[in-house]
Scaffold this motif. Structure first.
Motif, short mmCIF file in Angstrom:
data_model
loop_
_atom_site.label_atom_id
_atom_site.label_comp_id
_atom_site.label_asym_id
_atom_site.label_seq_id
_atom_site.Cartn_x
_atom_site.Cartn_y
_atom_site.Cartn_z
N GLY A 1 0.81 -1.21 0.00
CA GLY A 1 0.00 0.00 0.00
C GLY A 1 0.84 1.26 0.00
O GLY A 1 0.55 2.22 -0.71
N ALA A 2 1.91 1.25 0.78
CA ALA A 2 2.78 2.42 0.85
C ALA A 2 3.48 2.66 -0.49
O ALA A 2 3.60 3.80 -0.95
N ILE A 3 3.94 1.59 -1.12
CA ILE A 3 4.57 1.74 -2.43
C ILE A 3 3.57 2.28 -3.44
O ILE A 3 3.89 3.17 -4.24
N ASN A 4 2.35 1.76 -3.41
CA ASN A 4 1.33 2.24 -4.34
C ASN A 4 1.05 3.73 -4.12
O ASN A 4 0.97 4.50 -5.07
N TRP A 5 0.92 4.14 -2.86
CA TRP A 5 0.69 5.57 -2.58
C TRP A 5 1.87 6.43 -3.00
O TRP A 5 1.71 7.55 -3.48
N GLY A 6 3.08 5.90 -2.83
CA GLY A 6 4.26 6.63 -3.28
C GLY A 6 4.26 6.82 -4.79
O GLY A 6 4.58 7.90 -5.29
N GLY B 1 -7.32 -3.73 -13.49
CA GLY B 1 -8.41 -3.29 -14.33
C GLY B 1 -9.09 -2.00 -13.97
O GLY B 1 -10.26 -1.83 -14.27
N GLY B 2 -8.40 -1.07 -13.34
CA GLY B 2 -8.99 0.23 -13.05
C GLY B 2 -9.40 0.39 -11.60
O GLY B 2 -9.52 -0.59 -10.87
N ASN B 3 -9.61 1.64 -11.21
CA ASN B 3 -9.95 1.95 -9.82
C ASN B 3 -11.26 1.32 -9.36
O ASN B 3 -11.43 1.05 -8.19
N TYR B 4 -12.19 1.13 -10.28
CA TYR B 4 -13.52 0.71 -9.89
C TYR B 4 -13.81 -0.75 -10.17
O TYR B 4 -14.93 -1.21 -9.95
N SER B 5 -12.81 -1.51 -10.63
CA SER B 5 -13.04 -2.94 -10.82
C SER B 5 -13.16 -3.61 -9.46
O SER B 5 -12.58 -3.16 -8.46
N ILE B 6 -13.89 -4.69 -9.41
CA ILE B 6 -14.13 -5.37 -8.14
C ILE B 6 -12.82 -5.90 -7.55
O ILE B 6 -12.62 -5.85 -6.34
N VAL B 7 -11.91 -6.38 -8.39
CA VAL B 7 -10.63 -6.91 -7.88
C VAL B 7 -9.80 -5.79 -7.26
O VAL B 7 -9.24 -5.97 -6.17
N SER B 8 -9.74 -4.63 -7.91
CA SER B 8 -8.99 -3.50 -7.34
C SER B 8 -9.59 -3.09 -6.00
O SER B 8 -8.86 -2.82 -5.05
N ARG B 9 -10.90 -3.04 -5.93
CA ARG B 9 -11.56 -2.64 -4.68
C ARG B 9 -11.28 -3.64 -3.56
O ARG B 9 -11.09 -3.26 -2.41
N ILE B 10 -11.22 -4.93 -3.92
CA ILE B 10 -10.89 -5.95 -2.91
C ILE B 10 -9.46 -5.76 -2.43
O ILE B 10 -9.18 -5.83 -1.22
N VAL B 11 -8.53 -5.52 -3.36
CA VAL B 11 -7.12 -5.30 -2.97
C VAL B 11 -7.01 -4.07 -2.08
O VAL B 11 -6.36 -4.11 -1.03
N TYR B 12 -7.67 -2.95 -2.46
CA TYR B 12 -7.64 -1.74 -1.64
C TYR B 12 -8.20 -2.02 -0.24
O TYR B 12 -7.65 -1.56 0.77
N THR B 13 -9.28 -2.80 -0.16
CA THR B 13 -9.90 -3.11 1.13
C THR B 13 -8.98 -3.96 1.99
O THR B 13 -8.81 -3.69 3.19
N ILE B 14 -8.36 -4.97 1.40
CA ILE B 14 -7.45 -5.85 2.15
C ILE B 14 -6.25 -5.06 2.66
O ILE B 14 -5.83 -5.21 3.83
N VAL B 15 -5.68 -4.21 1.82
CA VAL B 15 -4.53 -3.40 2.24
C VAL B 15 -4.95 -2.43 3.35
O VAL B 15 -4.22 -2.23 4.32
N GLY B 16 -6.13 -1.85 3.23
CA GLY B 16 -6.63 -0.95 4.27
C GLY B 16 -6.84 -1.67 5.60
O GLY B 16 -6.48 -1.15 6.66
N LEU B 17 -7.40 -2.87 5.56
CA LEU B 17 -7.59 -3.64 6.78
C LEU B 17 -6.24 -4.03 7.40
O LEU B 17 -6.09 -4.04 8.62
N ALA B 18 -5.27 -4.34 6.55
CA ALA B 18 -3.92 -4.64 7.06
C ALA B 18 -3.33 -3.42 7.75
O ALA B 18 -2.65 -3.54 8.77
N GLY B 19 -3.58 -2.24 7.20
CA GLY B 19 -3.09 -1.01 7.84
C GLY B 19 -3.74 -0.79 9.20
O GLY B 19 -3.05 -0.42 10.16
#
Length: 64
Positions: free
Chosen positions: A12-17, A32-50
Motif C-alpha cells: 500500500g505504501a509503495i502504491n501511494w508513493g 483493471g482500473g480503480n472501480y473494478s471489483i478486484v482492485s476494490r478488494i485489494v484496496y480493502t485488504i490493504v486498508g484492513l492490514a493497515g
C-alpha cells in the motif's frame, strides 16, 4: 500472520508513493482500473492490514 500484514502495508505504501510521485496507480493498472471489483478488494485488504498494523505502535519490542 504479522509479516503478511506488514507486506500488505508495504504494498500500500509503495502504491501511494507511486501515486504521489508519478500519478501512477499500480493496483488499478494491474487489476483493471480503480472501480473494478478486484482492485476494490485489494484496496480493502490493504486498508484492513493497515488498521491491524496500528497495534505495532503500542506493542513492546522484545530485546535483541
Amino acid at each position: 500472520m504479522d509479516k503478511l500484514f506488514l507486506i500488505l502495508v508495504i504494498i500500500g505504501a509503495i502504491n501511494w508513493g507511486l501515486i504521489g510521485l508519478f500519478q501512477f496507480d499500480l493496483v488499478a493498472t494491474l487489476f483493471g482500473g480503480n472501480y473494478s471489483i478486484v482492485s476494490r478488494i485489494v484496496y480493502t485488504i490493504v486498508g484492513l492490514a493497515g488498521i491491524y498494523s496500528i497495534k505495532f505502535l503500542f506493542s513492546e519490542r522484545e530485546p535483541a
